[in-house]
Design an enzyme around this catalytic site. Structure first.
Site, mmCIF file in Angstrom:
data_model
loop_
_atom_site.group_PDB
_atom_site.id
_atom_site.type_symbol
_atom_site.label_atom_id
_atom_site.label_comp_id
_atom_site.label_asym_id
_atom_site.label_seq_id
_atom_site.Cartn_x
_atom_site.Cartn_y
_atom_site.Cartn_z
ATOM 1 N N ASP A 30 8.921 -2.262 3.715
ATOM 2 C CA ASP A 30 8.303 -2.423 5.034
ATOM 3 C C ASP A 30 9.162 -3.365 5.878
ATOM 4 O O ASP A 30 9.651 -4.390 5.398
ATOM 5 C CB ASP A 30 6.885 -2.985 4.897
ATOM 6 C CG ASP A 30 6.078 -2.804 6.165
ATOM 7 O OD1 ASP A 30 5.149 -1.972 6.157
ATOM 8 O OD2 ASP A 30 6.379 -3.486 7.170
ATOM 9 N N ILE A 31 9.313 -3.021 7.144
ATOM 10 C CA ILE A 31 10.183 -3.790 8.034
ATOM 11 C C ILE A 31 9.587 -5.170 8.350
ATOM 12 O O ILE A 31 10.317 -6.106 8.656
ATOM 13 C CB ILE A 31 10.472 -2.966 9.310
ATOM 14 C CG1 ILE A 31 11.765 -3.396 9.974
ATOM 15 C CG2 ILE A 31 9.309 -2.973 10.276
ATOM 16 C CD1 ILE A 31 12.294 -2.396 11.000
ATOM 17 N N ASN A 86 -4.065 2.917 4.932
ATOM 18 C CA ASN A 86 -4.843 2.826 6.164
ATOM 19 C C ASN A 86 -4.927 4.213 6.784
ATOM 20 O O ASN A 86 -3.916 4.912 6.879
ATOM 21 C CB ASN A 86 -4.168 1.850 7.138
ATOM 22 C CG ASN A 86 -4.127 0.436 6.586
ATOM 23 O OD1 ASN A 86 -5.067 -0.008 5.937
ATOM 24 N ND2 ASN A 86 -3.030 -0.268 6.818
ATOM 25 N N GLY A 92 -7.307 1.486 10.745
ATOM 26 C CA GLY A 92 -6.251 0.617 11.278
ATOM 27 C C GLY A 92 -4.846 1.164 11.088
ATOM 28 O O GLY A 92 -3.882 0.408 11.032
ATOM 29 N N GLN A 93 -4.729 2.492 11.022
ATOM 30 C CA GLN A 93 -3.411 3.110 10.831
ATOM 31 C C GLN A 93 -2.596 3.029 12.124
ATOM 32 O O GLN A 93 -3.081 3.416 13.185
ATOM 33 C CB GLN A 93 -3.597 4.572 10.417
ATOM 34 C CG GLN A 93 -2.285 5.294 10.133
ATOM 35 C CD GLN A 93 -2.525 6.737 9.687
ATOM 36 O OE1 GLN A 93 -3.665 7.194 9.599
ATOM 37 N NE2 GLN A 93 -1.454 7.445 9.413
ATOM 38 N N HIS A 99 1.116 7.121 4.772
ATOM 39 C CA HIS A 99 1.933 6.199 3.985
ATOM 40 C C HIS A 99 1.035 5.302 3.156
ATOM 41 O O HIS A 99 -0.063 4.945 3.570
ATOM 42 C CB HIS A 99 2.848 5.357 4.876
ATOM 43 C CG HIS A 99 2.124 4.641 5.979
ATOM 44 N ND1 HIS A 99 1.751 5.279 7.144
ATOM 45 C CD2 HIS A 99 1.689 3.370 6.100
ATOM 46 C CE1 HIS A 99 1.123 4.413 7.932
ATOM 47 N NE2 HIS A 99 1.062 3.246 7.309
ATOM 48 N N HIS A 101 0.950 1.630 1.331
ATOM 49 C CA HIS A 101 1.557 0.314 1.151
ATOM 50 C C HIS A 101 1.442 -0.070 -0.323
ATOM 51 O O HIS A 101 0.380 0.117 -0.936
ATOM 52 C CB HIS A 101 0.819 -0.753 1.954
ATOM 53 C CG HIS A 101 0.811 -0.532 3.441
ATOM 54 N ND1 HIS A 101 1.598 -1.247 4.304
ATOM 55 C CD2 HIS A 101 0.091 0.310 4.218
ATOM 56 C CE1 HIS A 101 1.358 -0.868 5.548
ATOM 57 N NE2 HIS A 101 0.447 0.082 5.528
HETATM 58 P P1 AMP Z 1 -0.091 0.980 9.081
HETATM 59 O O1 AMP Z 1 -0.756 -0.082 9.879
HETATM 60 O O2 AMP Z 1 -0.766 1.237 7.774
HETATM 61 O O3 AMP Z 1 0.123 2.249 9.890
HETATM 62 O O4 AMP Z 1 1.315 0.405 8.693
HETATM 63 C C1 AMP Z 1 2.516 0.760 9.292
HETATM 64 C C2 AMP Z 1 3.579 -0.085 8.639
HETATM 65 O O5 AMP Z 1 4.840 0.482 8.947
HETATM 66 C C3 AMP Z 1 3.610 -1.530 9.116
HETATM 67 O O6 AMP Z 1 3.434 -2.393 7.998
HETATM 68 C C4 AMP Z 1 5.000 -1.661 9.735
HETATM 69 O O7 AMP Z 1 5.566 -2.932 9.510
HETATM 70 C C5 AMP Z 1 5.758 -0.554 9.047
HETATM 71 N N1 AMP Z 1 6.903 -0.027 9.769
HETATM 72 C C6 AMP Z 1 6.932 0.417 11.045
HETATM 73 N N2 AMP Z 1 8.152 0.866 11.367
HETATM 74 C C7 AMP Z 1 8.937 0.715 10.263
HETATM 75 C C8 AMP Z 1 10.290 0.986 9.943
HETATM 76 N N3 AMP Z 1 11.129 1.526 10.850
HETATM 77 N N4 AMP Z 1 10.745 0.696 8.708
HETATM 78 C C9 AMP Z 1 9.912 0.155 7.798
HETATM 79 N N5 AMP Z 1 8.619 -0.122 8.027
HETATM 80 C C10 AMP Z 1 8.126 0.149 9.231
#
Ligand code: AMP
Ligand code: ZN
Length: 116
Positions: A30-31, A86, A92-93, A99, A101
């Site tokens: 995760d970024i 999520n 909260g997606q 995806h 986590h």
């Molecule tokens: P969610 O709230 O479950 O949709 O989580 C989305 C997740 O994607 C968040 O934890 C972000 O930090 C992560 N994210 C968004 N863009 C990127 C990216 N380019 N590379 C890695 N993680 C990302």
């Protein structure tokens, strides 16, 4: 899905710190990590969210779970981890590509939800 950020990662159009890849799933860091270990596992095929998954997606959903233990172990979370998916507005997606986590690290990740 032309503009989906995670599809772009699958296609190699934007960079990611990949941790695992096979024919069905991709895992990357995760970024914005929220714990020392914070990976995302995604289906390579675009699925908006768990709410849009169909019976045909069973294999890829199973794969996402099946790879989690090794990923956690190999990435700093040998004593357990938490998987979070999520889903939709209520869940909260933020990114509309399904995806999971994987969060963990040396210490417990904490309570499951904040009490409301
Ligand atoms: P969610 O709230 O479950 O949709 O989580 C989305 C997740 O994607 C968040 O934890 C972000 O930090 C992560 N994210 C968004 N863009 C990127 C990216 N380019 N590379 C890695 N993680 C990302
Ligand atoms: Zn996508």
């Amino acid at each position: 899905m032309e503009n989906c950020i995670f599809c772009k990662i699958v296609r190699g159009e934007i960079p990611a710190r990949k941790a695992y890849e096979d024919d069905r799933v991709l895992a990357f860091h995760d970024i914005h990590p929220q714990r020392p270990t914070h990976l995302l596992v995604i289906p390579k095929k675009h699925i908006d969210s768990l709410a849009q998954a169909t019976p045909e997606d069973e294999a890829v959903l199973g794969r996402m779970l099946a790879v989690s233990q090794q990923l956690a172990r190999d990435n700093g979370s040998p004593d357990g981890f938490r998987c979070i998916i999520n889903t939709g507005r209520v869940g909260g997606q933020e990114v509309a590509h399904l995806h999971m986590h994987i969060v963990g690290g040396p210490d417990p990740v904490g309570p499951m939800l904040k009490k409301i």
